[in-house]
Design a protein around this motif. Structure first.
Motif, PDB file in Angstrom:
ATOM      1  N   LEU A  17      59.846  -2.690  87.341  1.00  0.00           N
ATOM      2  CA  LEU A  17      60.766  -2.630  88.481  1.00  0.00           C
ATOM      3  C   LEU A  17      61.747  -1.466  88.368  1.00  0.00           C
ATOM      4  O   LEU A  17      62.064  -0.819  89.363  1.00  0.00           O
ATOM      5  N   GLY A  18      62.235  -1.202  87.163  1.00  0.00           N
ATOM      6  CA  GLY A  18      63.212  -0.113  86.978  1.00  0.00           C
ATOM      7  C   GLY A  18      62.637   1.222  87.413  1.00  0.00           C
ATOM      8  O   GLY A  18      63.298   2.017  88.088  1.00  0.00           O
ATOM      9  N   LYS A  19      61.390   1.462  87.032  1.00  0.00           N
ATOM     10  CA  LYS A  19      60.716   2.700  87.448  1.00  0.00           C
ATOM     11  C   LYS A  19      60.599   2.747  88.976  1.00  0.00           C
ATOM     12  O   LYS A  19      60.858   3.785  89.597  1.00  0.00           O
ATOM     13  N   ALA A  20      60.234   1.622  89.569  1.00  0.00           N
ATOM     14  CA  ALA A  20      60.079   1.562  91.040  1.00  0.00           C
ATOM     15  C   ALA A  20      61.428   1.792  91.739  1.00  0.00           C
ATOM     16  O   ALA A  20      61.500   2.483  92.764  1.00  0.00           O
ATOM     17  N   PHE A  21      62.512   1.223  91.199  1.00  0.00           N
ATOM     18  CA  PHE A  21      63.842   1.436  91.796  1.00  0.00           C
ATOM     19  C   PHE A  21      64.233   2.920  91.691  1.00  0.00           C
ATOM     20  O   PHE A  21      64.757   3.503  92.639  1.00  0.00           O
ATOM     21  N   ALA A  92      67.444  -3.473  83.066  1.00  0.00           N
ATOM     22  CA  ALA A  92      66.787  -3.738  81.766  1.00  0.00           C
ATOM     23  C   ALA A  92      66.828  -5.231  81.467  1.00  0.00           C
ATOM     24  O   ALA A  92      67.865  -5.875  81.601  1.00  0.00           O
ATOM     25  N   GLY A  93      65.673  -5.774  81.074  1.00  0.00           N
ATOM     26  CA  GLY A  93      65.634  -7.202  80.786  1.00  0.00           C
ATOM     27  C   GLY A  93      64.438  -7.556  79.926  1.00  0.00           C
ATOM     28  O   GLY A  93      63.427  -6.838  79.918  1.00  0.00           O
ATOM     29  N   ILE A  94      64.575  -8.637  79.173  1.00  0.00           N
ATOM     30  CA  ILE A  94      63.465  -9.135  78.351  1.00  0.00           C
ATOM     31  C   ILE A  94      63.377 -10.649  78.514  1.00  0.00           C
ATOM     32  O   ILE A  94      64.333 -11.296  78.966  1.00  0.00           O
ATOM     33  N   ASN A  95      62.224 -11.191  78.132  1.00  0.00           N
ATOM     34  CA  ASN A  95      62.075 -12.641  78.096  1.00  0.00           C
ATOM     35  C   ASN A  95      61.562 -12.996  76.709  1.00  0.00           C
ATOM     36  O   ASN A  95      60.373 -12.863  76.429  1.00  0.00           O
ATOM     37  N   ASN A  96      62.472 -13.375  75.814  1.00  0.00           N
ATOM     38  CA  ASN A  96      62.062 -13.712  74.452  1.00  0.00           C
ATOM     39  C   ASN A  96      62.846 -14.933  73.981  1.00  0.00           C
ATOM     40  O   ASN A  96      64.018 -14.832  73.611  1.00  0.00           O
ATOM     41  N   GLU A  97      62.191 -16.078  74.036  1.00  0.00           N
ATOM     42  CA  GLU A  97      62.858 -17.333  73.667  1.00  0.00           C
ATOM     43  C   GLU A  97      62.948 -17.480  72.150  1.00  0.00           C
ATOM     44  O   GLU A  97      63.796 -18.213  71.647  1.00  0.00           O
ATOM     45  N   ASN A  98      62.075 -16.761  71.420  1.00  0.00           N
ATOM     46  CA  ASN A  98      62.147 -16.773  69.961  1.00  0.00           C
ATOM     47  C   ASN A  98      63.404 -16.070  69.474  1.00  0.00           C
ATOM     48  O   ASN A  98      64.031 -16.508  68.517  1.00  0.00           O
ATOM     49  N   CYS A 189      54.849  -6.022  83.534  1.00  0.00           N
ATOM     50  CA  CYS A 189      54.486  -6.442  82.160  1.00  0.00           C
ATOM     51  C   CYS A 189      55.261  -7.688  81.721  1.00  0.00           C
ATOM     52  O   CYS A 189      54.806  -8.434  80.851  1.00  0.00           O
ATOM     53  N   LEU A 190      56.448  -7.891  82.293  1.00  0.00           N
ATOM     54  CA  LEU A 190      57.276  -9.026  81.862  1.00  0.00           C
ATOM     55  C   LEU A 190      56.557 -10.371  82.044  1.00  0.00           C
ATOM     56  O   LEU A 190      56.745 -11.295  81.251  1.00  0.00           O
ATOM     57  N   LEU A 191      55.731 -10.441  83.073  1.00  0.00           N
ATOM     58  CA  LEU A 191      55.017 -11.700  83.352  1.00  0.00           C
ATOM     59  C   LEU A 191      54.118 -12.104  82.185  1.00  0.00           C
ATOM     60  O   LEU A 191      53.879 -13.290  81.955  1.00  0.00           O
ATOM     61  N   ASP A 192      53.626 -11.111  81.449  1.00  0.00           N
ATOM     62  CA  ASP A 192      52.697 -11.374  80.354  1.00  0.00           C
ATOM     63  C   ASP A 192      53.373 -12.148  79.215  1.00  0.00           C
ATOM     64  O   ASP A 192      52.689 -12.753  78.379  1.00  0.00           O
ATOM     65  N   THR A 193      54.716 -12.148  79.201  1.00  0.00           N
ATOM     66  CA  THR A 193      55.423 -12.828  78.092  1.00  0.00           C
ATOM     67  C   THR A 193      55.097 -14.323  78.053  1.00  0.00           C
ATOM     68  O   THR A 193      55.201 -14.938  76.995  1.00  0.00           O
ATOM     69  N   ILE A 194      54.702 -14.885  79.185  1.00  0.00           N
ATOM     70  CA  ILE A 194      54.437 -16.333  79.170  1.00  0.00           C
ATOM     71  C   ILE A 194      53.118 -16.678  78.480  1.00  0.00           C
ATOM     72  O   ILE A 194      52.817 -17.840  78.256  1.00  0.00           O
ATOM     73  N   ASN A 195      52.333 -15.651  78.143  1.00  0.00           N
ATOM     74  CA  ASN A 195      51.055 -15.915  77.467  1.00  0.00           C
ATOM     75  C   ASN A 195      51.186 -15.947  75.949  1.00  0.00           C
ATOM     76  O   ASN A 195      50.224 -16.247  75.251  1.00  0.00           O
ATOM     77  N   HIS A 196      52.339 -15.609  75.424  1.00  0.00           N
ATOM     78  CA  HIS A 196      52.421 -15.395  73.978  1.00  0.00           C
ATOM     79  C   HIS A 196      53.429 -16.300  73.278  1.00  0.00           C
ATOM     80  O   HIS A 196      54.574 -16.426  73.719  1.00  0.00           O
ATOM     81  N   GLU A 197      52.974 -16.853  72.169  1.00  0.00           N
ATOM     82  CA  GLU A 197      53.852 -17.716  71.380  1.00  0.00           C
ATOM     83  C   GLU A 197      55.015 -16.934  70.779  1.00  0.00           C
ATOM     84  O   GLU A 197      56.117 -17.451  70.644  1.00  0.00           O
ATOM     85  N   GLU A 198      54.769 -15.651  70.441  1.00  0.00           N
ATOM     86  CA  GLU A 198      55.861 -14.883  69.816  1.00  0.00           C
ATOM     87  C   GLU A 198      57.011 -14.639  70.791  1.00  0.00           C
ATOM     88  O   GLU A 198      58.127 -14.356  70.361  1.00  0.00           O
ATOM     89  N   THR A 199      56.756 -14.748  72.091  1.00  0.00           N
ATOM     90  CA  THR A 199      57.872 -14.590  73.034  1.00  0.00           C
ATOM     91  C   THR A 199      58.400 -15.946  73.543  1.00  0.00           C
ATOM     92  O   THR A 199      59.600 -16.104  73.730  1.00  0.00           O
TER      93      THR A 199
END
Ligand code: NAD
Length: 257
Positions: A17-21, A92-98, A189-199
């Motif tokens: 999104l940042g690139k698009a903005f 800027a944002g991340i999704n990391n519950e770990n 790419c942020l959507l992909d975080t829901i597929n991974h245990e490390e995130t």
């Protein structure tokens, strides 16, 4: 606000999104500072923009928004490079519950810090020329999400901060409009975080609930979110707004009492 010859700063602008903005601002003939912790992707994006819009129109600055000193330097360098600052997009944002502390730090604490630095440069009551801040929140600013409690907390926080600082700006005559952009799921790419245990960490067990939700509400194209972003900047009547964007209703506003 008329964007031609304005100066915008977008965090997390290497991709997504940042690139698009950033590109949307360039298309409107604004000058843009691209900031990101990912300098490899940032250099690729900057090269692409140079080809399309000319080398003088944008600059890339490597910056980890969670570093107070790097963030301060970012604003100093922005004003040194382009002479002023009119627009800040805290994206800027991340999704990391770990690493939930890091999620709060990037998504909320850095956003507050960057907003305060922008106010220093833009406040009309302190000799600045005013401007516009867009804080990238989410539909997660309104709804619970079992797979992402800390991410959700950060986005609730972004909305609360945005509405409050917008009110401070109005009452204090800062001349700065501050609004929150709250899209549903977007194709990045942020959507992909829901597929991974490390995130997702211990909430990985709820990933299928998240996937079902995505299947039922759909995934937005970034271009729709860009339309909302531009509206928040260009419409001088908007301050303290929470713009929601969903597949079913498109761009609409949360009615705040
Ligand atoms: N994709 C979605 O479904 C969605 C929905 C609602 C809101 N959002 C929000 O949109 C914003 C942009 O996310 P995206 O979907 O484009 O994801 P993305 O992962 O594609 O982009 C995020 C960018 O932020 C950068 N970044 C991360 N940590 C940083 C740091 N410490 N300092 C500087 N840059 C950093 C990354 O390098 C990356 O370029 C985020 O705030 C996100 O929470 C995304």
């Amino acid at each position: 606000m008329n964007l031609k010859n304005s100066v915008g700063l977008v965090t997390g602008a290497s991709q997504g999104l940042g690139k698009a903005f950033a590109e949307a601002l360039l298309k409107k003939e604004a000058k843009v500072v691209l900031c990101d912790i990912n300098h490899t992707q940032g250099a690729i994006t900057k090269a692409e923009f140079d080809q399309k819009y000319g080398p003088g129109q944008s600059t890339f600055i490597t910056c980890d928004v969670t570093s107070q000193s790097q963030l301060k330097d970012l604003f100093t360098k922005t004003v040194r490079k382009f002479g002023k600052l009119d627009i800040l997009c805290n994206n800027a944002g991340i999704n990391n519950e770990n690493c939930w502390e890091k999620t709060i730090s990037v998504n909320l604490m850095a956003l507050i810090q960057a907003s305060y630095l922008a106010l220093e440069h833009m406040r009309c009551d302190h000799g600045g020329k005013g401007g516009s801040i867009v804080n990238v929140a989410s539909m997660s600013s309104f709804l619970p999400a079992a797979h992402a409690p800390a991410y959700t907390a950060s986005k609730f926080g972004v909305l609360g901060f945005t509405r409050s600082i917008a009110e401070a700006s109005r009452l204090g005559h800062y001349g700065i409009r501050i609004n929150a952009l709250c899209p549903s799921f977007v194709n990045t790419c942020l959507l992909d975080t829901i597929n991974h245990e490390e995130t997702l960490g211990m909430f990985h067990q709820f990933k299928d609930t998240a996937k079902h939700l995505i299947d039922s509400v759909g995934i937005l194209d970034p271009s729709v979110v860009v339309d909302g972003f531009l509206q928040l900047i260009e419409d001088d009547s908007l301050n303290g707004a929470a713009m929601k964007i969903t597949m079913s209703k498109g761009i609409h506003f949360e009615n705040m009492i």
